[in-house]
Design a protein around this motif. Structure first.
Motif, PDB file in Angstrom:
ATOM      1  N   GLY A  12     -20.354 -20.070 -57.371  1.00 47.63           N
ATOM      2  CA  GLY A  12     -19.279 -19.990 -56.374  1.00 47.63           C
ATOM      3  C   GLY A  12     -20.020 -19.559 -54.929  1.00 47.63           C
TER       4      GLY A  12
ATOM      5  N   SER B 207     -15.534 -22.712 -56.579  1.00 45.65           N
ATOM      6  CA  SER B 207     -15.007 -21.490 -57.591  1.00 45.65           C
ATOM      7  C   SER B 207     -13.735 -22.432 -58.463  1.00 45.65           C
ATOM      8  CB  SER B 207     -14.572 -20.222 -56.928  1.00 45.65           C
ATOM      9  OG  SER B 207     -15.603 -19.466 -56.290  1.00 45.65           O
TER      10      SER B 207
ATOM     11  N   THR C 176     -14.473 -24.623 -61.805  1.00 47.62           N
ATOM     12  CA  THR C 176     -14.190 -23.964 -63.080  1.00 47.62           C
ATOM     13  C   THR C 176     -13.439 -24.639 -63.826  1.00 47.62           C
ATOM     14  OG1 THR C 176     -14.582 -21.652 -62.046  1.00 47.62           O
ATOM     15  CG2 THR C 176     -13.117 -21.651 -64.043  1.00 47.62           C
TER      16      THR C 176
ATOM     17  N   SER D  57     -14.266 -14.677 -61.690  1.00 50.11           N
ATOM     18  CA  SER D  57     -13.449 -14.210 -60.434  1.00 50.11           C
ATOM     19  C   SER D  57     -13.993 -13.022 -59.538  1.00 50.11           C
ATOM     20  CB  SER D  57     -11.905 -13.558 -61.103  1.00 50.11           C
ATOM     21  OG  SER D  57     -11.321 -13.190 -60.113  1.00 50.11           O
TER      22      SER D  57
ATOM     23  N   TYR E 195     -11.311 -17.108 -49.958  1.00 51.87           N
ATOM     24  CA  TYR E 195     -12.351 -16.857 -51.186  1.00 51.87           C
ATOM     25  C   TYR E 195     -11.552 -15.887 -52.169  1.00 51.87           C
ATOM     26  CZ  TYR E 195     -15.999 -14.292 -53.527  1.00 51.87           C
ATOM     27  OH  TYR E 195     -16.963 -13.922 -54.696  1.00 51.87           O
TER      28      TYR E 195
ATOM     29  N   LYS F  24     -10.480 -16.989 -56.020  1.00 50.74           N
ATOM     30  CA  LYS F  24     -10.724 -16.116 -57.214  1.00 50.74           C
ATOM     31  C   LYS F  24      -9.444 -15.669 -57.861  1.00 50.74           C
ATOM     32  CE  LYS F  24     -15.409 -16.237 -56.891  1.00 50.74           C
ATOM     33  NZ  LYS F  24     -16.087 -17.100 -57.852  1.00 50.74           N
TER      34      LYS F  24
END
Ligand code: NAD
Length: 249
Positions: free
Chosen positions: A90, A112, A116, A139, A155, A159
């Motif tokens: 991340g 992120s 994922t 997260s 961000y 998350k």
């Protein structure tokens, strides 16, 4: 040994001061064979060698589907199975809403959130064939409290997106024996915060945390070992706060 002969992939695992490497080290200490995946500049092979000769370093960018698939194939070629994915890679950027450019948005969400998804897609077929597996998504407390410490709103959004993705994958793959959970770290002292907070500001933040300190990388590693091991066999879709009690209210 909680993880004897299990195979674990850790994305963004090469930064010696980061959450990924601390977790890789603890996974290995519990008996896992670890695949450290990171960008070329982070030297994943060197990080894997630090853990011992049985571990593997793989260069891959988690925003690139072909590279994610190739990394999973390299893990399978070497170890024959994949039991754990710690989707840890991340990046963050301190931005205010009105300053976020399209390029900023893409950069932060791609690592992120897309990362994922792509890494999960890369390991899920093998896990489904094994009828077992544990994916741990990363997260942040920033998703829950709307940022406020380091990352910008993009961000927080990335998350928060990770939490939705985690829950949906947990629902979809539970019947295959695959568990999907997330950790929400609070403020952990790693390179991601280096130079971004004064000692005074860190002290103020610690004052508001019931456990009265910032987190350490090993605090995260312990939570990931728990979620990766059979100790958490009946846990899926869980958001595990690792934040010193920062969110108690
Ligand atoms: P870090 O910057 O030390 O490590 C991040 C790692 O990800 C680095 O090794 C980097 O090379 C790698 N990486 C970046 N882009 C990549 C890409 N495209 N492909 C593959 N690897 C890539 O950060 P950290 O503090 O160890 O954070 C790890 C994770 O935890 C991140 O997802 C971060 O958002 C999250 N997190 C950290 C904190 C904290 O306080 N440190 C709090 C909440 C969440």
């Amino acid at each position: 040994m909680l993880l004897k002969d299990r195979v674990a992939i850790v994305t963004g695992g090469a930064g010696i001061n980061g959450l990924g490497f601390a977790t890789a080290r603890m996974l290995a200490a519990h008996g896992a064979n670890v695949v450290i995946l990171d960008l070329a500049g982070a030297n994943p092979a060197g990080a894997a060698a630090e853990l011992g000769p049985q571990h593997l370093g793989v260069v891959a960018d988690v925003t690139n589907k072909e590279q994610c698939d190739a990394a999973a194939q390299a893990a399978l070629a070497r170890f024959g199975r994949i039991d754990i994915l710690f989707a840890n890679a991340g990046i963050t950027q301190p931005r205010k809403t009105l300053d976020i450019t399209a390029a900023d948005y893409d950069a932060v969400l791609d690592v992120s959130l897309r990362g994922t998804l792509l890494m999960s897609q890369a390991v899920l077929p093998a896990m489904r064939e094994q009828r077992s597996g544990s994916i741990i998504c990363t997260s942040s407390v920033s998703a829950q409290r709307g940022g406020g410490i380091l990352g910008g709103p993009h961000y927080s959004a990335a998350k928060a997106g990770v939490l939705g993705l985690m829950r949906a994958m947990a629902r979809e793959f539970g019947p295959d024996g695959i568990r999907v959970n997330a950790i929400t770290p609070g403020l952990i002292a790693t390179d991601i915060i280096k130079g971004k907070l004064t000692e005074e500001r860190k002290g103020e933040i610690a004052n508001d945390i019931p456990l009265a300190r910032l987190g350490r990388a090993d605090d995260i590693a312990g939570a990931v070992v728990f979620l990766g091991s059979d100790l958490s066999a009946y846990c899926t879709g869980v958001t595990l706060d690792v934040n010193g009690g920062m969110l108690i209210h």
